[in-house]
Scaffold this motif. Sequence first.
Motif, PDB file in Angstrom:
ATOM      1  N   TYR A   3      -2.297   4.144   6.993  1.00 30.90           N
ATOM      2  CA  TYR A   3      -1.535   3.415   6.033  1.00 30.90           C
ATOM      3  C   TYR A   3      -2.490   2.266   5.515  1.00 30.90           C
ATOM      4  O   TYR A   3      -3.698   2.116   5.856  1.00 30.90           O
ATOM      5  CB  TYR A   3      -0.414   2.850   7.048  1.00 30.90           C
ATOM      6  CG  TYR A   3      -0.868   2.029   8.107  1.00 30.90           C
ATOM      7  CD1 TYR A   3      -0.837   0.526   7.998  1.00 30.90           C
ATOM      8  CD2 TYR A   3      -1.188   2.463   9.208  1.00 30.90           C
ATOM      9  CE1 TYR A   3      -1.067  -0.073   9.130  1.00 30.90           C
ATOM     10  CE2 TYR A   3      -1.418   1.932  10.430  1.00 30.90           C
ATOM     11  CZ  TYR A   3      -1.500   0.252  10.172  1.00 30.90           C
ATOM     12  OH  TYR A   3      -1.735  -0.414  11.525  1.00 30.90           O
ATOM     13  N   PRO A   4      -1.935   1.639   4.504  1.00 30.29           N
ATOM     14  CA  PRO A   4      -2.890   0.646   3.667  1.00 30.29           C
ATOM     15  C   PRO A   4      -3.300  -0.529   4.584  1.00 30.29           C
ATOM     16  O   PRO A   4      -2.435  -1.011   5.415  1.00 30.29           O
ATOM     17  CB  PRO A   4      -1.976   0.097   2.639  1.00 30.29           C
ATOM     18  CG  PRO A   4      -0.769   1.281   2.385  1.00 30.29           C
ATOM     19  CD  PRO A   4      -0.719   2.038   3.877  1.00 30.29           C
ATOM     20  N   ASP A   5      -4.550  -0.788   4.374  1.00 33.15           N
ATOM     21  CA  ASP A   5      -5.096  -1.983   5.184  1.00 33.15           C
ATOM     22  C   ASP A   5      -4.338  -3.153   4.774  1.00 33.15           C
ATOM     23  O   ASP A   5      -4.360  -3.599   3.551  1.00 33.15           O
ATOM     24  CB  ASP A   5      -6.306  -2.109   4.967  1.00 33.15           C
ATOM     25  CG  ASP A   5      -7.281  -3.146   5.653  1.00 33.15           C
ATOM     26  OD1 ASP A   5      -6.771  -4.048   6.137  1.00 33.15           O
ATOM     27  OD2 ASP A   5      -8.371  -2.964   6.129  1.00 33.15           O
ATOM     28  N   PRO A   6      -3.766  -4.067   5.588  1.00 30.51           N
ATOM     29  CA  PRO A   6      -2.908  -5.166   5.264  1.00 30.51           C
ATOM     30  C   PRO A   6      -3.975  -6.345   4.779  1.00 30.51           C
ATOM     31  O   PRO A   6      -3.679  -7.125   3.653  1.00 30.51           O
ATOM     32  CB  PRO A   6      -2.366  -5.828   6.456  1.00 30.51           C
ATOM     33  CG  PRO A   6      -2.316  -4.617   7.670  1.00 30.51           C
ATOM     34  CD  PRO A   6      -3.600  -3.823   7.009  1.00 30.51           C
ATOM     35  N   ALA A   7      -5.108  -6.122   4.929  1.00 32.63           N
ATOM     36  CA  ALA A   7      -6.151  -7.140   4.297  1.00 32.63           C
ATOM     37  C   ALA A   7      -6.791  -6.743   2.939  1.00 32.63           C
ATOM     38  O   ALA A   7      -7.111  -7.657   2.102  1.00 32.63           O
ATOM     39  CB  ALA A   7      -7.421  -7.248   5.313  1.00 32.63           C
ATOM     40  N   ASP A   8      -6.636  -5.541   2.595  1.00 35.31           N
ATOM     41  CA  ASP A   8      -6.677  -4.885   1.373  1.00 35.31           C
ATOM     42  C   ASP A   8      -6.247  -3.509   1.161  1.00 35.31           C
ATOM     43  O   ASP A   8      -6.913  -2.628   1.688  1.00 35.31           O
ATOM     44  CB  ASP A   8      -8.468  -4.865   1.085  1.00 35.31           C
ATOM     45  CG  ASP A   8      -9.001  -4.439  -0.165  1.00 35.31           C
ATOM     46  OD1 ASP A   8      -8.047  -3.925  -1.074  1.00 35.31           O
ATOM     47  OD2 ASP A   8     -10.242  -4.686  -0.470  1.00 35.31           O
ATOM     48  N   GLY A   9      -5.155  -3.665   0.425  1.00 35.27           N
ATOM     49  CA  GLY A   9      -4.459  -2.272   0.435  1.00 35.27           C
ATOM     50  C   GLY A   9      -5.041  -1.269  -0.337  1.00 35.27           C
ATOM     51  O   GLY A   9      -4.734   0.026  -0.450  1.00 35.27           O
ATOM     52  N   GLU A  10      -6.596  -1.589  -0.857  1.00 30.51           N
ATOM     53  CA  GLU A  10      -7.071  -0.285  -1.391  1.00 30.51           C
ATOM     54  C   GLU A  10      -7.834   0.411  -0.296  1.00 30.51           C
ATOM     55  O   GLU A  10      -8.005   1.728  -0.744  1.00 30.51           O
ATOM     56  CB  GLU A  10      -8.438  -0.761  -2.281  1.00 30.51           C
ATOM     57  CG  GLU A  10      -9.417  -0.013  -2.879  1.00 30.51           C
ATOM     58  CD  GLU A  10     -10.512  -0.596  -3.538  1.00 30.51           C
ATOM     59  OE1 GLU A  10     -11.383   0.291  -3.843  1.00 30.51           O
ATOM     60  OE2 GLU A  10     -10.341  -1.506  -3.831  1.00 30.51           O
ATOM     61  N   TRP A  11      -7.946   0.157   0.736  1.00 30.23           N
ATOM     62  CA  TRP A  11      -8.510   0.606   1.848  1.00 30.23           C
ATOM     63  C   TRP A  11      -7.369   0.991   2.950  1.00 30.23           C
ATOM     64  O   TRP A  11      -6.127   0.612   2.790  1.00 30.23           O
ATOM     65  CB  TRP A  11      -9.471  -0.057   2.615  1.00 30.23           C
ATOM     66  CG  TRP A  11     -10.629  -0.471   1.769  1.00 30.23           C
ATOM     67  CD1 TRP A  11     -10.704  -1.533   0.983  1.00 30.23           C
ATOM     68  CD2 TRP A  11     -11.687   0.499   1.235  1.00 30.23           C
ATOM     69  NE1 TRP A  11     -11.941  -1.476   0.178  1.00 30.23           N
ATOM     70  CE2 TRP A  11     -12.348  -0.120   0.212  1.00 30.23           C
ATOM     71  CE3 TRP A  11     -11.984   1.705   1.524  1.00 30.23           C
ATOM     72  CZ2 TRP A  11     -13.515   0.362  -0.462  1.00 30.23           C
ATOM     73  CZ3 TRP A  11     -13.050   2.204   0.910  1.00 30.23           C
ATOM     74  CH2 TRP A  11     -13.976   1.585  -0.096  1.00 30.23           C
ATOM     75  N   LEU A  12      -7.838   2.009   4.051  1.00 34.86           N
ATOM     76  CA  LEU A  12      -6.867   2.340   4.752  1.00 34.86           C
ATOM     77  C   LEU A  12      -7.182   2.128   6.389  1.00 34.86           C
ATOM     78  O   LEU A  12      -8.319   1.811   6.451  1.00 34.86           O
ATOM     79  CB  LEU A  12      -6.678   4.364   4.912  1.00 34.86           C
ATOM     80  CG  LEU A  12      -6.236   4.611   3.372  1.00 34.86           C
ATOM     81  CD1 LEU A  12      -6.272   6.086   3.391  1.00 34.86           C
ATOM     82  CD2 LEU A  12      -4.924   4.286   3.194  1.00 34.86           C
ATOM     83  N   VAL A  13      -5.976   1.916   7.281  1.00 35.64           N
ATOM     84  CA  VAL A  13      -6.305   1.923   8.596  1.00 35.64           C
ATOM     85  C   VAL A  13      -5.497   3.109   9.340  1.00 35.64           C
ATOM     86  O   VAL A  13      -4.654   3.682   8.804  1.00 35.64           O
ATOM     87  CB  VAL A  13      -5.998   0.408   9.042  1.00 35.64           C
ATOM     88  CG1 VAL A  13      -6.669  -0.585   8.488  1.00 35.64           C
ATOM     89  CG2 VAL A  13      -4.367   0.533   8.879  1.00 35.64           C
ATOM     90  N   VAL A  14      -5.824   3.061  10.547  1.00 40.65           N
ATOM     91  CA  VAL A  14      -5.117   4.035  11.499  1.00 40.65           C
ATOM     92  C   VAL A  14      -4.797   3.087  12.843  1.00 40.65           C
ATOM     93  O   VAL A  14      -5.750   2.179  12.988  1.00 40.65           O
ATOM     94  CB  VAL A  14      -5.558   5.360  11.726  1.00 40.65           C
ATOM     95  CG1 VAL A  14      -5.846   6.316  10.422  1.00 40.65           C
ATOM     96  CG2 VAL A  14      -6.992   5.191  12.426  1.00 40.65           C
TER      97      VAL A  14
END
Length: 176
Positions: A102-113
């Motif tokens: 899902y989108p990284d809350p710190a930078d929506g261009e990147w992803l996190v799991v």
Amino acid sequence: MGKRKLATALAAGCAATVACPAASGAAAPPAACWLLKSEPHDYSIAQESLAVDRTTTWDGVRSTAARARLRAMRVGERCLFYHSSCKQIGVAGEALVRRTAYPDPADGEWLVVDIEFAEDWGEVVSLSTLKEHREGALKGLALFTNPRLSVQPVSPEHYEFILSLRGRCVSQEQAA
């Protein structure tokens, strides 16, 4: 990799043995297992980090190749937790994918799991031990072909072989 923040706390731990998802039918994705690299002084699998948090957001990934790997991760897939840039470099335990990308809350261009603690091995299967098998059972392991990537695919065969190395490793400190 940046400091990962606690996403959710789990009331109970997960099973230490969860099989890599197997492909079933033409439409199913291939089996996937992963290697996640972290610097233990930043975030480790040990008692002061993932083992206590139980679940965390795997964030700070800023590589397009690693982002593609995060996008491919599915809930329940197994991850080898690899300590890098430290005294004892190597695989230190296991985690499970808890939530897909899902989108990284710190930078929506990147992803996190989100990942979930599975097991702290209490020992490290060292990089030097892994390299002893780079032309044999671990031939083609992404750790050897693209060592700087923080999220790497691992075949189920490589994963199981690395598991088999547990308990057969003596760290350089122990040997001295």
